[in-house]
Design a protein around this motif. Sequence first.
Motif, PDB file in Angstrom:
ATOM      1  N   ARG A 154      49.059 -54.783 -16.452  1.00 46.69           N
ATOM      2  CA  ARG A 154      49.419 -52.780 -16.938  1.00 46.69           C
ATOM      3  C   ARG A 154      48.353 -52.778 -18.109  1.00 46.69           C
ATOM      4  O   ARG A 154      48.044 -53.882 -19.442  1.00 46.69           O
ATOM      5  N   PRO A 155      47.982 -52.136 -18.505  1.00 46.49           N
ATOM      6  CA  PRO A 155      46.932 -51.276 -18.929  1.00 46.49           C
ATOM      7  C   PRO A 155      47.613 -52.295 -21.364  1.00 46.49           C
ATOM      8  O   PRO A 155      48.867 -51.658 -21.456  1.00 46.49           O
ATOM      9  N   LEU A 156      46.209 -52.467 -22.204  1.00 46.45           N
ATOM     10  CA  LEU A 156      46.929 -52.125 -23.157  1.00 46.45           C
ATOM     11  C   LEU A 156      46.381 -51.623 -24.088  1.00 46.45           C
ATOM     12  O   LEU A 156      44.814 -50.880 -23.526  1.00 46.45           O
ATOM     13  N   ARG A 157      46.778 -51.179 -24.746  1.00 41.95           N
ATOM     14  CA  ARG A 157      46.396 -50.149 -26.010  1.00 41.95           C
ATOM     15  C   ARG A 157      46.918 -50.338 -27.642  1.00 41.95           C
ATOM     16  O   ARG A 157      47.595 -50.835 -27.663  1.00 41.95           O
ATOM     17  N   VAL A 158      45.524 -50.803 -28.175  1.00 42.47           N
ATOM     18  CA  VAL A 158      46.354 -51.293 -29.900  1.00 42.47           C
ATOM     19  C   VAL A 158      46.910 -50.223 -30.357  1.00 42.47           C
ATOM     20  O   VAL A 158      47.331 -48.884 -29.935  1.00 42.47           O
ATOM     21  N   SER A 159      47.484 -50.595 -31.704  1.00 42.50           N
ATOM     22  CA  SER A 159      48.666 -49.587 -32.427  1.00 42.50           C
ATOM     23  C   SER A 159      47.515 -47.538 -32.969  1.00 42.50           C
ATOM     24  O   SER A 159      46.516 -47.542 -32.489  1.00 42.50           O
ATOM     25  N   ARG A 160      48.642 -47.043 -33.036  1.00 41.99           N
ATOM     26  CA  ARG A 160      48.172 -46.022 -33.988  1.00 41.99           C
ATOM     27  C   ARG A 160      48.906 -45.873 -35.067  1.00 41.99           C
ATOM     28  O   ARG A 160      48.243 -44.713 -35.577  1.00 41.99           O
ATOM     29  N   THR A 161      48.889 -46.803 -35.562  1.00 44.65           N
ATOM     30  CA  THR A 161      49.230 -47.006 -37.230  1.00 44.65           C
ATOM     31  C   THR A 161      47.864 -46.125 -38.051  1.00 44.65           C
ATOM     32  O   THR A 161      46.854 -46.907 -37.293  1.00 44.65           O
ATOM     33  N   GLY A 234      39.424 -62.808 -27.414  1.00 46.10           N
ATOM     34  CA  GLY A 234      40.736 -62.264 -28.640  1.00 46.10           C
ATOM     35  C   GLY A 234      39.602 -60.387 -28.722  1.00 46.10           C
ATOM     36  O   GLY A 234      39.907 -59.190 -28.218  1.00 46.10           O
ATOM     37  N   ALA A 235      38.491 -60.568 -28.416  1.00 46.00           N
ATOM     38  CA  ALA A 235      37.859 -59.465 -29.474  1.00 46.00           C
ATOM     39  C   ALA A 235      37.020 -58.815 -28.339  1.00 46.00           C
ATOM     40  O   ALA A 235      37.481 -57.454 -28.587  1.00 46.00           O
ATOM     41  N   LEU A 236      36.887 -59.151 -27.075  1.00 49.23           N
ATOM     42  CA  LEU A 236      36.551 -57.739 -25.718  1.00 49.23           C
ATOM     43  C   LEU A 236      38.148 -57.624 -25.727  1.00 49.23           C
ATOM     44  O   LEU A 236      38.150 -56.127 -25.184  1.00 49.23           O
ATOM     45  N   LEU A 237      39.031 -58.039 -25.502  1.00 43.58           N
ATOM     46  CA  LEU A 237      40.346 -57.339 -25.120  1.00 43.58           C
ATOM     47  C   LEU A 237      40.714 -56.269 -26.137  1.00 43.58           C
ATOM     48  O   LEU A 237      41.210 -55.312 -25.867  1.00 43.58           O
ATOM     49  N   VAL A 238      40.576 -56.650 -28.019  1.00 42.87           N
ATOM     50  CA  VAL A 238      40.968 -55.643 -28.832  1.00 42.87           C
ATOM     51  C   VAL A 238      39.670 -54.856 -28.223  1.00 42.87           C
ATOM     52  O   VAL A 238      40.162 -53.139 -28.622  1.00 42.87           O
ATOM     53  N   ALA A 239      38.524 -54.531 -28.036  1.00 45.00           N
ATOM     54  CA  ALA A 239      37.639 -53.556 -27.879  1.00 45.00           C
ATOM     55  C   ALA A 239      37.858 -52.403 -26.608  1.00 45.00           C
ATOM     56  O   ALA A 239      38.008 -51.664 -26.603  1.00 45.00           O
ATOM     57  N   GLU A 240      38.386 -53.924 -26.031  1.00 41.11           N
ATOM     58  CA  GLU A 240      38.970 -52.387 -24.568  1.00 41.11           C
ATOM     59  C   GLU A 240      39.843 -51.944 -24.425  1.00 41.11           C
ATOM     60  O   GLU A 240      40.644 -51.123 -23.980  1.00 41.11           O
ATOM     61  N   ALA A 241      40.777 -52.559 -24.819  1.00 42.23           N
ATOM     62  CA  ALA A 241      42.165 -52.104 -25.667  1.00 42.23           C
ATOM     63  C   ALA A 241      41.890 -50.804 -26.860  1.00 42.23           C
ATOM     64  O   ALA A 241      42.954 -50.236 -27.225  1.00 42.23           O
ATOM     65  N   GLY A 242      40.783 -50.528 -27.233  1.00 36.75           N
ATOM     66  CA  GLY A 242      40.429 -48.671 -28.021  1.00 36.75           C
ATOM     67  C   GLY A 242      40.458 -49.750 -29.512  1.00 36.75           C
ATOM     68  O   GLY A 242      40.574 -48.878 -30.545  1.00 36.75           O
ATOM     69  N   GLY A 243      39.802 -50.579 -29.506  1.00 41.03           N
ATOM     70  CA  GLY A 243      40.304 -51.467 -31.024  1.00 41.03           C
ATOM     71  C   GLY A 243      39.236 -51.098 -31.566  1.00 41.03           C
ATOM     72  O   GLY A 243      38.049 -50.942 -31.206  1.00 41.03           O
ATOM     73  N   ARG A 244      38.675 -51.455 -33.394  1.00 43.78           N
ATOM     74  CA  ARG A 244      37.632 -51.669 -33.822  1.00 43.78           C
ATOM     75  C   ARG A 244      37.125 -53.163 -34.477  1.00 43.78           C
ATOM     76  O   ARG A 244      38.208 -53.409 -34.316  1.00 43.78           O
ATOM     77  N   ALA A 264      43.389 -52.369 -34.943  1.00 41.50           N
ATOM     78  CA  ALA A 264      43.880 -50.922 -35.006  1.00 41.50           C
ATOM     79  C   ALA A 264      42.994 -49.530 -35.667  1.00 41.50           C
ATOM     80  O   ALA A 264      42.544 -49.235 -36.253  1.00 41.50           O
ATOM     81  N   PRO A 265      42.107 -48.235 -35.038  1.00 38.89           N
ATOM     82  CA  PRO A 265      40.961 -47.690 -35.655  1.00 38.89           C
ATOM     83  C   PRO A 265      41.487 -47.235 -36.882  1.00 38.89           C
ATOM     84  O   PRO A 265      41.079 -47.369 -37.971  1.00 38.89           O
ATOM     85  N   ALA A 269      39.362 -49.413 -41.902  1.00 39.26           N
ATOM     86  CA  ALA A 269      38.987 -48.914 -43.594  1.00 39.26           C
ATOM     87  C   ALA A 269      39.961 -49.281 -44.368  1.00 39.26           C
ATOM     88  O   ALA A 269      38.682 -49.998 -45.336  1.00 39.26           O
ATOM     89  N   ALA A 270      40.805 -49.037 -44.368  1.00 41.89           N
ATOM     90  CA  ALA A 270      41.788 -49.702 -45.524  1.00 41.89           C
ATOM     91  C   ALA A 270      41.655 -51.387 -45.292  1.00 41.89           C
ATOM     92  O   ALA A 270      41.943 -52.032 -46.482  1.00 41.89           O
ATOM     93  N   ALA A 271      41.645 -51.980 -44.269  1.00 44.53           N
ATOM     94  CA  ALA A 271      41.773 -53.564 -44.002  1.00 44.53           C
ATOM     95  C   ALA A 271      40.041 -54.048 -44.732  1.00 44.53           C
ATOM     96  O   ALA A 271      40.015 -54.432 -45.265  1.00 44.53           O
TER      97      ALA A 271
END
Length: 277
Positions: A154-161, A234-244, A264-265, A269-271
């Motif tokens: 099942r596709p993974l996507r990072v949060s929209r927060t 985890g870095a590859l997973l986050v990147a491929e799920a649309g994260g920064r 999450a994108p 900047a705030a982090a």
Amino acid sequence: MPESLHNTGVFAAAGSAYGTDLLARTASVVQAAGAALRERFGAVVRHRTRDELMRALAANDDAALEILRPGLALLRPDARWVEEELEGGALPSGEWWVVDPAEGNVNHLHALPEWAVTATLVRDNQPVLTAVHLPLTGETYTALAGAGAHLDGRPLRVSRTTDLGLSLVATSQARPDEDEKVVRRVGSSITAMLLDALVVRTSVPATLHLLNVAAGRIDAFWQFAGARADLLPGALLVAEAGGRISDAKGRPWTPQSESLLATAPGVHAAAVATLSR
């Protein structure tokens, strides 16, 4: 690959030789190693000395490696093997298997559920594919560079927060014997995040936090120092799920970087601003 990551210089699109079949076979090997570790899981493994602890950790590693080494060697016979899972920095050119046979090994010994088995194929310091298996839940997280991240297909996507003040964030210590300067930096970063984020989680291992970022359950993860085996899957997973993916100051991340920030994108900047104080 998400446009926001094109400038990191870390993640390259997968070629035809690194397709879904190779990833599926890698996942099968990792799952088999996880089954061996699951059979060893149960009561707390008592240890009175550091030597006893190290022997118990090594016994778990060896049980998984007996399956991982031959299984992965069959898949990519010319790929070399990273012998020390705690090593960091760049690898020589060519293909390498970066493996953690018992990610969160100390949790396994203490009868805690947060542990996994990971295998990542790296080519010229670019992560090509990764498989992370959680034996107690049966879940397998996979990512193929340029083809997305998935949980059991099942596709993974990072949060929209977009608000760090409403975010659940996490960090992890790199290793038990970390340099005092790094330890103090970790402590000050946690304090800063406690002021700026909603909730801060601190635990090992790093990979499980990064899985949660990729799945949209956690909005940001950071770590100072760390080994390739801790961070590459985890870095590859986050990147491929649309994260920064960056370092803690927002600069492009590589395995040589002194820190990792995965978010999450909308909160990146705030982090960065919080961790840069």
